[in-house]
Design a protein around this motif. Structure first.
Motif, short mmCIF file in Angstrom:
data_model
loop_
_atom_site.label_atom_id
_atom_site.label_comp_id
_atom_site.label_asym_id
_atom_site.label_seq_id
_atom_site.Cartn_x
_atom_site.Cartn_y
_atom_site.Cartn_z
N LYS A 1 22.67 29.60 -94.21
CA LYS A 1 23.02 28.38 -94.95
C LYS A 1 24.52 28.31 -95.22
O LYS A 1 25.11 27.22 -95.20
N LEU A 2 25.13 29.44 -95.50
CA LEU A 2 26.55 29.47 -95.80
C LEU A 2 27.42 29.34 -94.56
O LEU A 2 28.51 28.75 -94.60
N LEU A 3 26.94 29.90 -93.43
CA LEU A 3 27.76 29.97 -92.22
C LEU A 3 27.65 28.76 -91.31
O LEU A 3 28.50 28.54 -90.45
N ILE A 4 26.62 27.96 -91.49
CA ILE A 4 26.36 26.90 -90.52
C ILE A 4 27.48 25.86 -90.46
O ILE A 4 27.79 25.35 -89.38
N ASP A 5 28.12 25.57 -91.59
CA ASP A 5 29.15 24.53 -91.59
C ASP A 5 30.54 25.09 -91.87
O ASP A 5 31.47 24.32 -92.14
N ARG A 6 30.67 26.42 -91.85
CA ARG A 6 31.96 27.03 -92.17
C ARG A 6 32.32 28.09 -91.13
O ARG A 6 31.44 28.65 -90.48
N ASP A 7 33.60 28.37 -91.01
CA ASP A 7 34.04 29.42 -90.10
C ASP A 7 33.63 30.78 -90.65
O ASP A 7 33.48 30.96 -91.87
N PHE A 8 33.48 31.71 -89.74
CA PHE A 8 33.04 33.06 -90.08
C PHE A 8 33.89 33.70 -91.18
O PHE A 8 33.38 34.29 -92.12
N ASP A 9 35.22 33.57 -91.05
CA ASP A 9 36.10 34.24 -91.99
C ASP A 9 36.19 33.54 -93.34
O ASP A 9 36.82 34.04 -94.28
N GLU A 10 35.56 32.38 -93.48
CA GLU A 10 35.56 31.65 -94.75
C GLU A 10 34.44 32.11 -95.68
O GLU A 10 34.44 31.75 -96.86
N VAL A 11 33.49 32.86 -95.15
CA VAL A 11 32.34 33.31 -95.94
C VAL A 11 32.43 34.82 -96.12
O VAL A 11 32.53 35.56 -95.14
#
Length: 214
Positions: free
Chosen positions: A24-34
């Motif tokens: 849920k966290l990674l689907i709309d964000r870049d890998f390094d943002e999470v």
């Protein structure tokens, strides 16, 4: 149920909860943002507990991708089995690709991530990840199904003899990659011509078959 089996089931459920939260966290964000801290908070665990299940963020990411590619692999193989000739199998291969991208868009976007893998991930950690290695293996299996279908179509005399099956299968993968990462400007141009996603998918298939058929 024995205590060992109960603990194993509990561990599997906790692992699935972590994968769901991270997805849920990674689907709309870049890998390094999470961060792993954020994932731990999302699932209600301490960060140290999270590392008992996944040794690093790369392993967790590819555990998510692995879940999706297993579904994709199954859909591809079941679809292609229904075809008799090579051309029928390749058409089924394309249809299964479209079905997967429609039914599981989140997994499809993660598989065809818009940012270069080499830029997103620590390559040493990636190569040591069992999940990553299985993802690579399944991706090659999926590609091989498409390659074998084209080769059979050539042997059947339905697909042009001058087609290279590997090149054609990779080209189709590149097209799917480009479609996932298509800019808003391109989507707007298609919409202005009354071309929705379903029609665009169908037209891609028709154009590709037109290139292959004798």
């Amino acid at each position: 149920m024995s205590l060992a089996k109960w603990k194993e089931r509990e561990r599997e459920q906790r692992q699935n909860d972590i994968i769901d939260a991270a997805r849920k966290l990674l689907i709309d964000r870049d890998f390094d943002e999470v961060s792993m801290d954020e994932i731990a908070r999302e699932v209600g665990l301490g960060k140290s507990t999270l590392y008992l299940y996944f040794k690093n963020k790369e392993s967790l990411y590819f555990a998510i991708v692995l879940r999706g590619i297993r579904i994709w692999d199954k859909m591809i193989k079941e679809g292609v089995e229904k075809g008799n000739t090579g051309l029928e199998k390749f058409i089924a291969y394309g249809n299964a690709n479209r079905e997967f991208s429609t039914k599981y868009p989140d997994y499809f976007r993660l598989l065809y991530s818009p940012t270069s893998i080499k830029k997103q991930f620590d390559m040493d950690k990636m190569n040591s990840s069992e999940e990553f290695q299985e993802v690579r293996g399944l991706f090659k299996e999926i590609m091989s199904v498409g390659i074998d279908s084209i080769q059979k179509g050539i042997e059947d005399g339905e697909i042009r003899q001058d087609i290279d099956p590997v090149e054609a299968a990779i080209l189709l993968s590149v097209i799917f990659n480009g479609k996932v990462n298509m800019g808003d400007w391109a989507k707007e141009m298609l919409e202005n011509r009354g071309i929705n996603e379903e029609k665009f998918n169908s037209d891609i298939g028709d154009l590709f078959l037109h290139m292959l058929k004798k």
